[in-house]
Design a protein around this motif. Structure first.
Motif, short mmCIF file in Angstrom:
data_model
loop_
_atom_site.label_atom_id
_atom_site.label_comp_id
_atom_site.label_asym_id
_atom_site.label_seq_id
_atom_site.Cartn_x
_atom_site.Cartn_y
_atom_site.Cartn_z
N ASN A 30 0.85 -1.19 0.00
CA ASN A 30 0.00 0.00 0.00
C ASN A 30 0.89 1.25 0.00
O ASN A 30 1.66 1.44 0.94
N PRO A 31 0.77 2.10 -1.01
CA PRO A 31 1.64 3.29 -1.07
C PRO A 31 1.55 4.18 0.18
O PRO A 31 2.53 4.83 0.53
N ASP A 32 0.40 4.16 0.85
CA ASP A 32 0.25 4.99 2.04
C ASP A 32 1.04 4.46 3.24
O ASP A 32 1.30 5.21 4.18
N THR A 33 1.40 3.19 3.21
CA THR A 33 2.09 2.60 4.36
C THR A 33 3.43 1.95 3.99
O THR A 33 4.06 1.34 4.85
N THR A 34 3.84 2.09 2.76
CA THR A 34 5.11 1.48 2.32
C THR A 34 6.28 1.93 3.18
O THR A 34 7.12 1.11 3.58
N HIS A 35 6.35 3.21 3.48
CA HIS A 35 7.46 3.73 4.27
C HIS A 35 7.54 3.06 5.64
O HIS A 35 8.62 2.67 6.08
N ASP A 36 6.40 2.91 6.30
CA ASP A 36 6.38 2.26 7.62
C ASP A 36 6.88 0.83 7.54
O ASP A 36 7.66 0.39 8.39
N ALA A 37 6.44 0.11 6.52
CA ALA A 37 6.86 -1.28 6.36
C ALA A 37 8.36 -1.38 6.11
O ALA A 37 9.05 -2.19 6.73
N VAL A 51 11.01 -3.26 8.69
CA VAL A 51 11.84 -4.38 8.21
C VAL A 51 13.33 -4.02 8.32
O VAL A 51 14.15 -4.86 8.72
N ALA A 52 13.68 -2.80 8.00
CA ALA A 52 15.08 -2.36 8.12
C ALA A 52 15.54 -2.43 9.58
O ALA A 52 16.67 -2.85 9.86
N GLU A 53 14.67 -2.03 10.49
CA GLU A 53 15.03 -2.10 11.90
C GLU A 53 15.16 -3.54 12.37
O GLU A 53 16.00 -3.85 13.22
N HIS A 54 14.35 -4.44 11.83
CA HIS A 54 14.51 -5.86 12.17
C HIS A 54 15.92 -6.32 11.80
O HIS A 54 16.56 -7.06 12.56
N LYS A 55 16.40 -5.88 10.66
CA LYS A 55 17.76 -6.25 10.21
C LYS A 55 18.81 -5.65 11.15
O LYS A 55 19.78 -6.33 11.52
N GLN A 56 18.64 -4.40 11.54
CA GLN A 56 19.60 -3.78 12.47
C GLN A 56 19.62 -4.52 13.80
O GLN A 56 20.69 -4.73 14.38
N ILE A 57 18.47 -4.92 14.27
CA ILE A 57 18.38 -5.67 15.53
C ILE A 57 19.04 -7.02 15.38
O ILE A 57 19.79 -7.45 16.26
N ASP A 58 18.82 -7.70 14.25
CA ASP A 58 19.49 -8.98 13.99
C ASP A 58 21.01 -8.82 14.02
O ASP A 58 21.72 -9.68 14.54
N ASP A 59 21.50 -7.74 13.44
CA ASP A 59 22.95 -7.49 13.43
C ASP A 59 23.49 -7.30 14.85
O ASP A 59 24.55 -7.82 15.19
N LEU A 60 22.76 -6.57 15.68
CA LEU A 60 23.18 -6.37 17.07
C LEU A 60 23.16 -7.69 17.83
O LEU A 60 24.06 -7.97 18.63
N HIS A 100 13.05 1.20 21.20
CA HIS A 100 12.69 2.26 20.25
C HIS A 100 11.84 1.68 19.11
O HIS A 100 10.81 2.24 18.73
N HIS A 101 12.28 0.55 18.58
CA HIS A 101 11.61 -0.10 17.46
C HIS A 101 10.17 -0.47 17.82
O HIS A 101 9.23 -0.14 17.08
N ILE A 102 9.97 -1.14 18.93
CA ILE A 102 8.61 -1.59 19.25
C ILE A 102 7.71 -0.42 19.66
O ILE A 102 6.51 -0.46 19.43
N ARG A 103 8.31 0.62 20.23
CA ARG A 103 7.53 1.82 20.55
C ARG A 103 6.99 2.44 19.26
O ARG A 103 5.82 2.81 19.17
N GLU A 104 7.85 2.54 18.24
CA GLU A 104 7.42 3.07 16.94
C GLU A 104 6.33 2.19 16.32
O GLU A 104 5.34 2.70 15.79
N GLU A 105 6.54 0.88 16.36
CA GLU A 105 5.54 -0.02 15.80
C GLU A 105 4.19 0.19 16.49
O GLU A 105 3.16 0.37 15.83
N GLU A 106 4.20 0.15 17.80
CA GLU A 106 2.96 0.20 18.57
C GLU A 106 2.26 1.55 18.47
O GLU A 106 1.03 1.61 18.39
N GLN A 107 3.01 2.62 18.49
CA GLN A 107 2.41 3.95 18.56
C GLN A 107 2.16 4.58 17.18
O GLN A 107 1.33 5.48 17.07
N GLU A 108 2.87 4.12 16.16
CA GLU A 108 2.75 4.74 14.86
C GLU A 108 2.42 3.75 13.74
O GLU A 108 1.39 3.88 13.07
N GLN A 109 3.27 2.77 13.55
CA GLN A 109 3.16 1.91 12.38
C GLN A 109 1.95 0.99 12.43
O GLN A 109 1.27 0.81 11.42
#
Length: 145
Positions: free
Chosen positions: A58-65, A69-78, A105-114
């Motif tokens: 969905n173009p309206d939510t592509t950025h959030d997705a 997903v990018a943050e999931h990768k950063q977390i995996d790297d850590l 930070h990641h889950i706060r963004e997911e829960e409150q925004e995404q």
């Protein structure tokens, strides 16, 4: 669907706090950290397949997705860095603190925004289907861990 994801996040918050209370290369630290990693990996893989792959379309939510997903990768790297580090070293807990901060930070963004933005663009039937996909994929991920 979103309540189920938040329930997992609550479990992750608890695991992060428990790991943080351990010390050295102890059996408790190892067991809690391994449980946390398995839970986070299974959750992220299931969330990516069930939710973010759909939201990405969905173009309206592509950025959030993409962001999630990018943050999931950063977390995996850590996590990978922590798995390779000596749990007994003083630097391990400092590195763990970085992971904890990033994850919270990641889950706060997911829960409150995404999640809020995604929910606005999904039907009740979509949400029910996504929950089914999430549960199935998470179970498979945990079985493979």
């Amino acid at each position: 669907m979103f309540g189920r994801l938040v329930a997992d996040h609550d479990e992750h918050r608890a695991l992060l706090a428990m790991v943080e209370e351990t010390s050295g290369d102890s059996p408790d630290r190892r067991a809690l950290f391994d449980a946390m990693v398995a839970e986070m990996h299974a959750h992220a893989a299931a969330e990516d397949q069930a939710l973010w792959s759909v939201v990405l379309r969905n173009p309206d939510t592509t950025h959030d997705a993409r962001h999630a997903v990018a943050e999931h990768k950063q977390i995996d790297d850590l996590i990978e860095e922590l798995q390779e580090a000596d749990m007994a070293s003083p630097g391990w807990l400092a590195q763990f603190a970085k992971l904890k901060d990033k994850y919270l930070h990641h889950i706060r963004e997911e829960e409150q925004e995404q999640f809020v933005a995604a929910e606005e663009h999904l039907s009740d039937a979509d949400i029910k289907h996504l929950l089914s996909v999430f549960e199935r994929r998470k179970k498979a991920e945990k079985a493979d861990a």
